[in-house]
Every structure is written in structure tokens, then in C-alpha cells.
Design a protein around this motif. Structure first.
Motif, mmCIF file in Angstrom:
data_model
loop_
_atom_site.group_PDB
_atom_site.id
_atom_site.type_symbol
_atom_site.label_atom_id
_atom_site.label_comp_id
_atom_site.label_asym_id
_atom_site.label_seq_id
_atom_site.Cartn_x
_atom_site.Cartn_y
_atom_site.Cartn_z
ATOM 1 N N ARG A 37 -11.455 1.935 -1.825
ATOM 2 C CA ARG A 37 -11.316 1.925 -3.280
ATOM 3 C C ARG A 37 -10.076 1.089 -3.595
ATOM 4 N NH1 ARG A 37 -15.308 3.815 -1.702
ATOM 5 N NH2 ARG A 37 -16.267 5.830 -2.205
ATOM 6 N N LEU A 38 -10.285 -0.106 -4.105
ATOM 7 C CA LEU A 38 -9.201 -1.075 -4.281
ATOM 8 C C LEU A 38 -8.570 -0.947 -5.656
ATOM 9 C CD1 LEU A 38 -7.653 -3.598 -3.218
ATOM 10 C CD2 LEU A 38 -9.494 -4.978 -4.233
ATOM 11 N N HIS A 39 -7.230 -0.972 -5.693
ATOM 12 C CA HIS A 39 -6.475 -0.950 -6.946
ATOM 13 C C HIS A 39 -5.432 -2.071 -6.871
ATOM 14 C CE1 HIS A 39 -7.953 3.127 -8.117
ATOM 15 N NE2 HIS A 39 -8.085 3.225 -6.809
ATOM 16 N N LEU A 40 -5.591 -3.090 -7.699
ATOM 17 C CA LEU A 40 -4.616 -4.170 -7.793
ATOM 18 C C LEU A 40 -3.864 -4.023 -9.105
ATOM 19 C CD1 LEU A 40 -6.755 -7.160 -6.455
ATOM 20 C CD2 LEU A 40 -5.053 -5.797 -5.218
ATOM 21 N N TYR A 41 -2.559 -4.335 -9.081
ATOM 22 C CA TYR A 41 -1.689 -4.012 -10.211
ATOM 23 C C TYR A 41 -1.529 -5.147 -11.214
ATOM 24 C CZ TYR A 41 -0.401 -0.240 -6.990
ATOM 25 O OH TYR A 41 -0.421 0.823 -6.126
ATOM 26 N N GLY A 42 -2.126 -6.314 -10.948
ATOM 27 C CA GLY A 42 -2.054 -7.405 -11.916
ATOM 28 C C GLY A 42 -0.736 -8.149 -11.918
ATOM 29 N N LYS A 43 0.009 -8.055 -10.824
ATOM 30 C CA LYS A 43 1.277 -8.784 -10.742
ATOM 31 C C LYS A 43 1.001 -10.247 -10.456
ATOM 32 C CE LYS A 43 3.893 -4.721 -9.288
ATOM 33 N NZ LYS A 43 4.763 -4.084 -8.265
ATOM 34 N N ALA A 44 1.755 -11.125 -11.098
ATOM 35 C CA ALA A 44 1.458 -12.556 -11.070
ATOM 36 C C ALA A 44 1.692 -13.189 -9.712
ATOM 37 C CB ALA A 44 2.289 -13.275 -12.136
ATOM 38 N N SER A 45 2.710 -12.747 -8.975
ATOM 39 C CA SER A 45 3.043 -13.415 -7.712
ATOM 40 C C SER A 45 3.444 -12.392 -6.668
ATOM 41 C CB SER A 45 4.186 -14.420 -7.922
ATOM 42 O OG SER A 45 5.343 -13.763 -8.406
ATOM 43 N N ALA A 46 3.055 -12.689 -5.437
ATOM 44 C CA ALA A 46 3.395 -11.823 -4.312
ATOM 45 C C ALA A 46 4.682 -12.307 -3.663
ATOM 46 C CB ALA A 46 2.264 -11.845 -3.287
ATOM 47 N N ARG A 47 5.456 -11.346 -3.190
ATOM 48 C CA ARG A 47 6.643 -11.684 -2.405
ATOM 49 C C ARG A 47 6.869 -10.571 -1.398
ATOM 50 N NH1 ARG A 47 9.078 -10.640 -7.608
ATOM 51 N NH2 ARG A 47 10.201 -8.638 -7.613
ATOM 52 N N PRO A 48 7.601 -10.836 -0.332
ATOM 53 C CA PRO A 48 7.811 -9.818 0.698
ATOM 54 C C PRO A 48 8.414 -8.535 0.103
ATOM 55 C CG PRO A 48 8.521 -11.955 1.501
ATOM 56 C CD PRO A 48 8.206 -12.130 0.046
ATOM 57 N N GLY A 49 7.826 -7.408 0.456
ATOM 58 C CA GLY A 49 8.330 -6.122 0.005
ATOM 59 C C GLY A 49 7.831 -5.691 -1.357
ATOM 60 N N ARG A 50 7.076 -6.532 -2.056
ATOM 61 C CA ARG A 50 6.606 -6.191 -3.398
ATOM 62 C C ARG A 50 5.255 -5.471 -3.312
ATOM 63 N NH1 ARG A 50 5.467 -10.087 -8.722
ATOM 64 N NH2 ARG A 50 6.221 -8.556 -10.222
ATOM 65 N N LYS A 51 5.146 -4.343 -3.984
ATOM 66 C CA LYS A 51 3.894 -3.596 -3.997
ATOM 67 C C LYS A 51 2.931 -4.270 -4.979
ATOM 68 C CE LYS A 51 6.243 0.741 -2.926
ATOM 69 N NZ LYS A 51 6.742 2.024 -3.465
ATOM 70 N N MET A 52 1.862 -4.828 -4.423
ATOM 71 C CA MET A 52 0.896 -5.574 -5.237
ATOM 72 C C MET A 52 -0.331 -4.734 -5.587
ATOM 73 S SD MET A 52 2.411 -8.431 -5.611
ATOM 74 C CE MET A 52 1.085 -9.394 -6.326
ATOM 75 N N GLY A 53 -0.531 -3.663 -4.850
ATOM 76 C CA GLY A 53 -1.679 -2.810 -5.080
ATOM 77 C C GLY A 53 -1.775 -1.776 -3.982
ATOM 78 N N HIS A 54 -2.868 -1.048 -3.984
ATOM 79 C CA HIS A 54 -3.131 -0.116 -2.886
ATOM 80 C C HIS A 54 -4.628 0.011 -2.706
ATOM 81 C CE1 HIS A 54 -3.531 2.845 -6.233
ATOM 82 N NE2 HIS A 54 -4.398 3.448 -5.409
ATOM 83 N N VAL A 55 -5.014 0.494 -1.541
ATOM 84 C CA VAL A 55 -6.421 0.758 -1.265
ATOM 85 C C VAL A 55 -6.514 2.147 -0.652
ATOM 86 C CG1 VAL A 55 -6.291 -0.405 0.985
ATOM 87 C CG2 VAL A 55 -8.513 -0.079 -0.116
ATOM 88 N N THR A 56 -7.462 2.924 -1.132
ATOM 89 C CA THR A 56 -7.683 4.254 -0.588
ATOM 90 C C THR A 56 -9.012 4.262 0.149
ATOM 91 O OG1 THR A 56 -6.448 5.282 -2.392
ATOM 92 C CG2 THR A 56 -7.919 6.706 -1.134
ATOM 93 N N PHE A 57 -8.941 4.621 1.430
ATOM 94 C CA PHE A 57 -10.140 4.731 2.243
ATOM 95 C C PHE A 57 -10.626 6.170 2.173
ATOM 96 C CE2 PHE A 57 -7.669 1.220 3.938
ATOM 97 C CZ PHE A 57 -8.629 0.218 4.027
ATOM 98 N N VAL A 58 -11.808 6.345 1.641
ATOM 99 C CA VAL A 58 -12.368 7.672 1.410
ATOM 100 C C VAL A 58 -13.450 7.944 2.437
ATOM 101 C CG1 VAL A 58 -13.572 9.145 -0.247
ATOM 102 C CG2 VAL A 58 -11.859 7.506 -1.049
ATOM 103 N N GLN A 59 -13.291 9.061 3.124
ATOM 104 C CA GLN A 59 -14.290 9.425 4.123
ATOM 105 C C GLN A 59 -15.546 9.914 3.421
ATOM 106 O OE1 GLN A 59 -12.909 11.764 7.513
ATOM 107 N NE2 GLN A 59 -14.751 13.031 7.360
ATOM 108 N N PRO A 60 -16.675 9.265 3.656
ATOM 109 C CA PRO A 60 -17.883 9.660 2.917
ATOM 110 C C PRO A 60 -18.339 11.058 3.302
ATOM 111 C CG PRO A 60 -18.429 8.101 4.655
ATOM 112 C CD PRO A 60 -16.934 8.176 4.609
ATOM 113 N N ALA A 61 -18.915 11.759 2.339
ATOM 114 C CA ALA A 61 -19.475 13.083 2.614
ATOM 115 C C ALA A 61 -20.682 12.928 3.507
ATOM 116 C CB ALA A 61 -19.853 13.764 1.306
ATOM 117 N N ALA A 62 -20.900 13.946 4.331
ATOM 118 C CA ALA A 62 -22.048 13.907 5.213
ATOM 119 C C ALA A 62 -23.330 13.812 4.392
ATOM 120 C CB ALA A 62 -22.082 15.159 6.086
#
Length: 364
Positions: free
Chosen positions: A332-357
Motif C-alpha cells: 500500500r503505497l503512500h507518497l507525500y508529494g514532495k518536489a525533490s528527493a535528498r538523502p535522509g528526506r522522508k518521501m513516502g512510505h509503503v505498508t506491506f499487508v499480509q493477505p487474509a487466508a
């Protein structure tokens, strides 16, 4: 006792601060029918991009803060380094939740540790290093020397092994007011995120197991594979902190777990927290919705885990791999809309969800 006044959907929430936490709060508020007005000094605000409005103003501009406050029904803040004076200025016009006390405590590491002690929350051994005399008297070695103010994501701190490295680190940190924290017999880090409503009701999200890389949170895994007693202690500390602060909103408490299972508080943040981002996709109520519920006087939502998950921060250029995450059905991808990436800058996060059986569906 009077019933706390509910701020109903259709009202406007003011947010001090224009970063990704404000952005995700505004998105959660909109789903519940609230408008958000963001206030920050920056020319551009990623929170303002998704809010109903954006006010650009300095935190020391009391006239601008007053105009902002008069346009909203309740105010919160998305980071704890908003100047206290700005919160006080807003309080003259509208309620600010969580208020002044939580940021007063959180903005100063020594004050924070002392506050933990008053609540019976354990910490690593620590000593103040604010002048030459305290530097000479410091004995909590080996340890971590941290500035009392403004350090985050590994900034404003240095590992020290002996007196020579301690003195050199204090010089590098500008001979500022510091705290020396003794190293602990570290096993892992966990975090508790607690919501407290206007009526005093509290909910603690399931404890997250955190892993850091280069001083920045890398992953949070829930459920945390730790002893039930350890998890219970972490939750108890989080609840005690929220109660002790008389907080209305959210507070996150990061804690060390030692090899023998002892839980020691590290630091707090009275706002949504990076280690709680998993709640958007794998919890019955996200931390951002819970904040909106708390500050508006609504009933707090359930905090049941809906699926095991692992949240991973996307730092710098890692966010450019967005296409791979979008192709992964567990991500599940979440990007924060920041214009430029640089080292150490949080640009987004992704959550890996374990699917239900998957369940079989019989046909007849």
C-alpha cells in the motif's frame, strides 16, 4: 460535570505545520466531513495541497495567527517544535489540542526525562551536560550525547565512549545544553501510540516493533513478536503518559527493550508518529482519524489489527521505485508529494499487508 462540546463534521480544523503528518491528518479529516486549514511559514506546503486552504505565516506573527485561529473551530499541531508562544497565541482565540504542556515537555529532552520519572516511567540513566562543571562531572559512559532541543532522526547527537570523545562531541554540538544518556543493553525498540479524548477515554494502538537505519526509522512491524509482559508494560507506559499530560489528541512514546525484557522510555511526540503509519492500511481506525476524533470530541475508534503488516519508510531516492510497489498486491503505497528527493528526506512510505487466508466458497 458538563459534557465536552462536540465539534461536528462540517467544522474546520486548523493545523499548525505543513508536512506529511498534517497532510495525512487533512485526508483523514476530509473523509469524516471536516475541512482543514493549514498554517506554516513555508512557501509551499504538502499538507496545504490536500487541505481546504493554506495560510502562509511565521510562527511569531501573532496577528497572522489570530486571523488563522478565527477561521477555524479547533487547532492541532503536526510537529512538536511549533513554538510554545504560537500555541499560546492561538489559545487566546480557539482551543488547541493537545495544548501547550505536551510540547513544553517534548521540546526539551532533559525536561522530558524528568517528566517520565514523575509518572513512574523508567528511562536509561542520564545526566545533564549544560556547562563545564556538568561536563566534568558526567559519568554515564559509554553513552549518547544529545542536544536538549531540536534533535530528530539521529540529528543533534553523538555516541561517546570516554571522556575525550565526550568533550569533543560537546564541542561539535556547539557547547549547547545537552543530556548524556547511558547506553542500554539493547534488544529492540518499540512504540506505543495512545489517543485520549475530551472525555478522558483512552485507546492504545497495538505496540509496534521498530527498526532504524542511519538514525531514521526504517520499518515498523505489527504485531510485535515480543513477550506479552513486555507489550503490556509498553502499553501501560503509553497510557500513563497520555493521562499524565492531560492530553487531548495523540501521543507516541518510543521505548527501548533490553535483553532482559526491561522497558525504558526514550522520547515522546504529542502528535501522529511515523511508527503509526501502518494503521492507515492495517487497523480498524488510523492514527490520523483517531486524532480527528479525539480533538473534535467524537468517540474514539477501535484499534483492532485487521491484518499483520510491515511499514517501510521511503527515504530519498527509494521513492522513485514507486512502480514496483504499485505492482505488488501486498503493498500500500503512500507518497507525500514532495518536489525533490535528498538523502535522509522522508518521501513516502509503503505498508506491506499480509493477505487474509482465502476462504473456499462452496457451490451447490
Amino acid at each position: 460535570m458538563s459534557t465536552p462540546q462536540i465539534i461536528p463534521p462540517g467544522s474546520t480544523i486548523g493545523i499548525l505545520g505543513g508536512g506529511q503528518l498534517g497532510r495525512m491528518t487533512a485526508l483523514a479529516a476530509a473523509r469524516l466531513g471536516y475541512r482543514c486549514l493549514v498554517y506554516a511559514p513555508d512557501e509551499h506546503s504538502i499538507a496545504g495541497d490536500v487541505a481546504a486552504g493554506y495560510v502562509r505565516g511565521d510562527y511569531d506573527d501573532t496577528d497572522a495567527l489570530a486571523r488563522f485561529a478565527r477561521r477555524v473551530d479547533v487547532i492541532t499541531y503536526e510537529f512538536e517544535n511549533v513554538p510554545e508562544a504560537a500555541v499560546v497565541a492561538c489559545l487566546e482565540h480557539k482551543p488547541v489540542r493537545p495544548g501547550v504542556t505536551p510540547i513544553h515537555v517534548a521540546q526539551h529532552r532533559l525536561r522530558e526525562k524528568q517528566f517520565f520519572a514523575t509518572l513512574g516511567i523508567g528511562t536509561a540513566d542520564y545526566q545533564p551536560v549544560r556547562n563545564e562543571a556538568e561536563l566534568a562531572a558526567a559519568t554515564a559512559l559509554p553513552g549518547i550525547l544529545k542536544t536538549c532541543r531540536e534533535g530528530y532522526d539521529g540529528k543533534g547527537q553523538a555516541r561517546v565512549h570516554d571522556r575525550a570523545s565526550l568533550e569533543a562531541a560537546w564541542e561539535r554540538l556547539g557547547r549547547r545544553e545537552c543530556i548524556l544518556e547511558a547506553l542500554v543493553d539493547f534488544r529492540c525498540e518499540v512504540s506505543a501510540i495512545v489517543a485520549r479524548g475530551l472525555d478522558g477515554a483512552m485507546r492504545c494502538f497495538p505496540i509496534g516493533l521498530n527498526d532504524h537505519r542511519d538514525g531514521i526509522l526504517h520499518t515498523t512491524t505489527v504485531p510485535a513478536d515480543l513477550a506479552a509482559e513486555t507489550l503490556a508494560t509498553a502499553e501501560r507506559f503509553g497510557l500513563a503518559l497520555a493521562q499524565g499530560l492531560d492530553l487531548v489528541g495523540l501521543v507516541a512514546l518510543e521505548m527501548f527493550v533490553t535483553q532482559d525484557g526491561t522497558v525504558l522510555a526514550n522520547e515522546m511526540a504529542p502528535r501522529p508518529h511515523n511508527s503509526g503509519h501502518w494503521t492507515i492500511d492495517a487497523c480498524a481506525t488510523s492514527q490520523f482519524e483517531q486524532l480527528v476524533r479525539a480533538i473534535c470530541g467524537l468517540p474514539l475508534g477501535p484499534v483492532d489489527v485487521t491484518a499483520p503488516s510491515r511499514m517501510e519508510n521511503l527515504i530519498g531516492e527509494e521513492a522513485t521505485d514507486w512502480l514496483r510497489y504499485l505492482a505488488d498486491p501486498s503493498a500500500r503505497l503512500h507518497l507525500y508529494g514532495k518536489a525533490s528527493a535528498r538523502p535522509g528526506r522522508k518521501m513516502g512510505h509503503v505498508t506491506f499487508v499480509q493477505p487474509a487466508a482465502s476462504s473456499r466458497r462452496s457451490t451447490t
